[in-house]
Design a protein around this motif. Structure first.
Motif, PDB file in Angstrom:
ATOM      1  N   VAL A 471       1.020  -1.237   0.058  1.00 36.84           N
ATOM      2  CA  VAL A 471       0.543   0.133  -0.258  1.00 36.84           C
ATOM      3  C   VAL A 471       0.896   1.573   0.117  1.00 36.84           C
ATOM      4  CG1 VAL A 471      -1.294   1.403   1.476  1.00 36.84           C
ATOM      5  CG2 VAL A 471      -1.711  -1.362   1.209  1.00 36.84           C
ATOM      6  N   CYS A 484      -0.507   3.550  -3.267  1.00 39.95           N
ATOM      7  CA  CYS A 484      -1.040   5.505  -2.687  1.00 39.95           C
ATOM      8  C   CYS A 484      -0.472   6.252  -3.666  1.00 39.95           C
ATOM      9  CB  CYS A 484      -0.886   5.040  -1.174  1.00 39.95           C
ATOM     10  SG  CYS A 484      -2.080   4.588  -0.363  1.00 39.95           S
ATOM     11  N   ASP A 533      -3.042   5.514   2.894  1.00 40.12           N
ATOM     12  CA  ASP A 533      -4.283   4.484   2.842  1.00 40.12           C
ATOM     13  C   ASP A 533      -5.076   5.432   3.991  1.00 40.12           C
ATOM     14  OD1 ASP A 533      -2.194   4.409   4.660  1.00 40.12           O
ATOM     15  OD2 ASP A 533      -3.044   2.133   5.235  1.00 40.12           O
ATOM     16  N   TRP A 762     -10.646   5.243   0.293  1.00 36.36           N
ATOM     17  CA  TRP A 762      -9.684   5.910   0.274  1.00 36.36           C
ATOM     18  C   TRP A 762      -9.632   7.521  -0.343  1.00 36.36           C
ATOM     19  CZ3 TRP A 762      -5.706   1.456   0.211  1.00 36.36           C
ATOM     20  CH2 TRP A 762      -5.665   0.760   1.631  1.00 36.36           C
TER      21      TRP A 762
END
Length: 903
Positions: A471, A484, A533, A762
């Motif tokens: 992530v 992300c 996130d 998110w």
């Protein structure tokens, strides 16, 4: 006698003169004072307009009659002190009203004195919105309040989608209060003033240059100029020299600029070049024959251009004339007296005792406020808050050597491309403006902001997490990567402008930092945005603005699961034991009911007891497969059988579907069925450290905090779930689905149980009212539409699933609560059928065996005997019963005939 008569006439002359003075209340001349600067931009037109108005009033036979209106004008010569002292001099003489002062700063001081002396002050140039009639009851504004002008500017800002403006103004009452009103109106549109740039009331070129350099370094490119006639054009000259009249800038000027254009037209070429592309407002005056005639007359009166101030000055004089006429009609008298408060001060060198109170001031004020007439500027009528009715402005765009009207603003409808008289015949279709030529000769609507030109990159805070490196991850060399980060960079690359930024890790890398704290630091200015996130929840939206969600994610429960293999008794799993028991009992009951209904008529349900029992059992369970061979002959039996076959169809179909699922799909079993199970038991629950999950479980689901165990990484998830509550672990872990899907990608012994019980997403966090949030949201949508978002997701989040990834959590077994309605319907049908059948049998019994039914003395008359006879009748086949009944009647007839012969 002659002397006596002469003395009598002389003595009576005095009261007769007094009586004559009382009756003749209208004086020959009424004085009005006026103070302004003759050589100022406004003063040039005021003097000409008021002279024309006085001439027209005195020449009109319909007003004032024999009274002459006279306006005494004093020149203040740009001096603020003189603007205060000149009105005071008028208050020493018999002046019923004063037109002026010209500026709001001096009008405020003079209004205090006028209130004490009850002399109305009328001003069409002092537009300070804070001059309230409650504080200054004798101050009357005969033009539009700046409050409406600022509302028009706020509508323009909202119309083009801008969020922030810079306000440049003079640091006096007029400037400060006008900009304060602008801020209030912008806040109503969810916009704001990002920078208030104040200049001295009489700034130098150096002051203007220093201020504009600061404005150029700010982010907003929407600049509102609430300036003075004296230094407004100088400001645009400096702005052009600094390159601030180029593409990307938006300049909005209040009505001071339109006044200059109207009065000094045509402007010098250098001046007009300095204001190319500027939007300005002008007081709207509707077209009329009266106005057209005055415009033609104006060119014969002076060579100065006609501005709206000339029109309002002309109408103000006429308003006063009509009010004076009404004042006299009410019996008003022009008289003055000394103020007792001022008299107590003594004359002194200032001669304050010369100031006089207008005795009829209150009545005259009421006459002014009650005026309702049509003038050059439209309808002259005051509302309850002392503002003129129907405030409106023209929206002008400076182009070439002049300007073009791009629209209008009306207080009741906002922006429009049609004037008020045309709007009355057309349905309102929303706010509109014609196209604008912006500074730099651009026709594209400017974005309205840029990154501040101070060489600083945007500091983007990225959470430095200990878990789920896919992530977001901060490497040992300081590089920040992850899903992300790639989404953010891809969105930034789609923007039509460059965004200088640097990614800054937030957290120590050992403990998961709180995303709520990261959002809070954005509000304090530590970071310019947050990327990672970051779940969009209510608490965080109160602190910052979020982009469009780029990941949909809700909370789920993950728990240990085991695979259910096939077994010899797998066929029993579709139904619960209770369901099996009720179904079996129903088969037997329905079979017994059918036997009761068919036994008397149907030979297939007769015979020896053993045969009848076997037939009943066989019929009941053969209906499960619709293979029963026995036929039903009675109508009641057929009705019960039809309802029962429908129930069997539903049960059979449900059983087949459930068994098919059990035997063909891998089934996973877990004692935890979902969040409901965790709420009812007392087992420990794991949650991600630093996440909002903890507060949600405590405050929303009322789970005691002592049951919650913080976990940092997937490895800790794994160990805690394997240990279980008995070994210091947890019964389940609650986390967002995106994380859990990564966690389960190579751990087949765990699974998601129950349903997703929240809906979140998110997003990237930005400061409040940041225009970058809107642009990045649009870029995220573009990434989703062109497929780039899915490619980034596959790169980071797509993992090889374990062998049980397609397995399902054990489905609930079919329970009685899902079928009880069918069983109730079938039971009611059986009971009703038996009841009807019993009634019919009793009736037949009475008809065919009347003696047994009546309990004849010749027969056995006990109740048990009659019941036994009835049961025997029911058990007996119908044909046999009829035959027996017929034989008995024949025997009775023979016996009766024999008795009669013997007798």
């Amino acid at each position: 006698m002659k002397w006596f008569l002469l003395m009598l006439i002389i003595c009576n002359a005095v009261p007769l003169q007094g009586l004559t003075k009382i009756v003749s209340a209208r004086p020959q001349v009424v004085n009005i004072g006026s103070v302004f600067t003759f050589n100022s931009l406004i003063g040039k037109v005021i003097k000409v307009a008021m002279d024309a108005a006085v001439e027209d009033v005195n020449a009109s036979p319909s007003i004032l009659n024999t009274t002459t209106l006279r306006i005494i004008m004093h020149d203040t010569k740009y001096n603020g002190f003189m603007s205060i002292m000149e009105p005071l001099q008028f208050m020493e003489s018999e002046t019923v009203a004063i037109i002026g002062p010209q500026r709001s700063t001096t009008a405020r001081v003079v209004a205090h004195v006028a209130t004490e002396l009850k002399i109305p002050i009328l001003s069409f140039s002092a537009t300070d919105p804070t001059m309230s009639p409650l504080q200054f009851p004798f101050f009357i504004r005969t033009s539009q309040n700046d409050l409406f002008q600022m509302a028009a500017i706020a509508d323009i800002v909202q119309f083009y989608g801008w969020r922030e403006v810079v306000a440049i103004y003079g640091d006096d009452d007029y400037g400060r209060n006008g900009v304060a009103a602008l801020g209030d109106r912008l806040s109503e549109k969810r916009c704001r003033i990002s920078y208030k740039a104040a200049l001295p009331p009489a700034p130098t070129r150096e002051n203007i240059t220093d201020l504009l350099i600061k404005v150029a370094l700010s982010e907003s490119r929407i600049i509102v100029v609430h300036a003075s006639f004296i230094w407004g054009l100088e400001l645009f000259n400096v702005a052009r020299n600094l390159g601030m009249m180029s593409t990307g800038y938006v300049w909005i000027a209040t009505n001071w600029l339109s006044t200059i254009i109207d009065t000094d037209s045509p402007l010098p070429l250098d001046t007009i070049n300095n204001i190319q592309g500027v939007i300005t407002l002008r007081l709207h005056t509707p077209n009329s024959i009266m106005k057209q005639n005055f415009v033609q007359r104006w060119h014969n009166l002076t060579h100065v251009g006609l501005s709206t101030y000339a029109l309002y000055a002309y109408d103000t004089v006429w308003l006063l004339a009509q009010a004076i006429d009404d004042f006299f009609k009410k019996g008003g008298n022009v008289s003055f007296s000394k103020n007792p408060i001022i008299s107590e001060l003594g004359g002194g060198n200032l001669h304050l005792d010369a100031l006089k109170v207008f005795d009829g001031g209150k009545i005259f004020l009421e006459s002014i406020l009650q005026v309702d007439r049509i003038g050059l500027t439209g309808r002259m009528k005051f509302t309850s808050d002392r503002n003129l009715v129907n405030p409106a402005f023209d929206v002008l765009n400076v182009i070439g050597t002049g300007y073009t009207t791009i629209g209008y603003w009306f207080n009741h409808s906002g922006l429009s491309v049609m004037p008020a008289d045309e709007m009355e015949n057309t349905s309102f279709s929303g706010q509109k403006l014609h196209s604008v030529v912006w500074p730099g000769h651009s026709i594209k609507i400017p974005r309205g902001w840029v990154f501040s030109n101070n060489g600083r990159h945007l500091r983007i805070g990225v959470p430095n997490r200990y878990r789920f490196e896919e992530v977001v991850s901060v490497k040992s060399n300081g590089m920040i990567t992850g899903f992300c980060v790639d989404v953010f960079i891809a969105a930034i690359n789609l923007l039509p402008y460059a965004v200088p930024f640097e990614l800054v890790a937030f957290g120590n890398g050992h403990d998961n930092p709180s995303n709520s704290e990261l959002v809070r630091l954005i509000t304090t200015g530590v970071y310019d945005a947050g990327v990672g996130d970051i779940t969009i929840i209510t608490e965080r939206t109160k602190m910052a603005d979020f982009t469009q969600p780029y990941v949909e994610s809700g909370l789920v429960v993950v728990a240990p699961v085991r695979k259910l293999g096939s077994s010899a008794m797998a066929f029993l799993r579709p139904f619960t034991p209770q369901m099996w028991l009720i179904a079996a009992a129903s088969f037997l009951i329905v079979g017994a009911v059918i036997w009761c209904l068919e036994h008397k008529h149907n030979d297939e349900f007769r015979g020896p007891p053993r045969r009848q029992v076997i037939t009943t059992f066989w019929f009941s369970f053969s209906t499960l497969f619709f293979s029963h061979r026995e036929t039903t002959t009675s109508n009641l039996g057929r009705i019960v059988l039809i309802i029962w076959l429908f129930v069997v169809l539903i049960i059979n179909s449900s059983y087949t579907a459930s068994l098919t699922s059990i035997l063909t799909v891998h089934q996973l079993s877990s004692p935890i069925k979902g969040i409901e199970t965790l709420q009812t038991n007392h087992d420990p629950i794991g949650y991600p450290q630093g996440s909002f999950v903890r507060d949600y479980l405590v405050h929303e689901l009322n789970i005691h905090v002592s049951r919650l165990v913080p976990l940092r990484s997937p490895e800790e998830y794994d160990k805690a779930l394997r240990d279980g509550p008995g070994k210091g672990g947890v019964a389940a872990v609650v986390d967002e689905r995106a994380y859990i899907e990564l966690f389960l990608s190579n751990r087949c012994e765990f699974g998601i149980v129950g349903q997703e019980f929240t809906k979140n997403g998110w997003g990237f966090a930005f400061p409040r009212n940041s225009p970058l949030a809107v642009d990045v949201s649009a870029a995220i949508l573009q990434l989703s539409e062109n497929g780039d978002m899915q490619r980034i997701r596959d790169k980071w989040l797509l993992r090889k699933a374990c062998s049980l990834q397609g397995a399902e959590i054990e489905v609930d077994r079919l329970e009685l609560k899902s079928f009880w309605g069918l069983f109730v319907v079938c039971g009611v049908a059986c009971v009703l059928a038996l009841a009807v059948y019993t009634v019919l049998m009793i009736r037949q019994f009475g008809q065919q065996c009347p003696e047994e039914a009546e309990g004849s003395i010749r027969r056995r008359s006990s109740p048990s005997a009659r019941i036994h006879s009835f049961l025997s009748f029911v058990k007996e086949k119908e044909e046999d019963a009829k035959a027996r009944s017929s034989r008995e009647r024949q025997l009775e007839d023979i016996s009766a005939n024999g008795s009669s012969r013997c007798n």
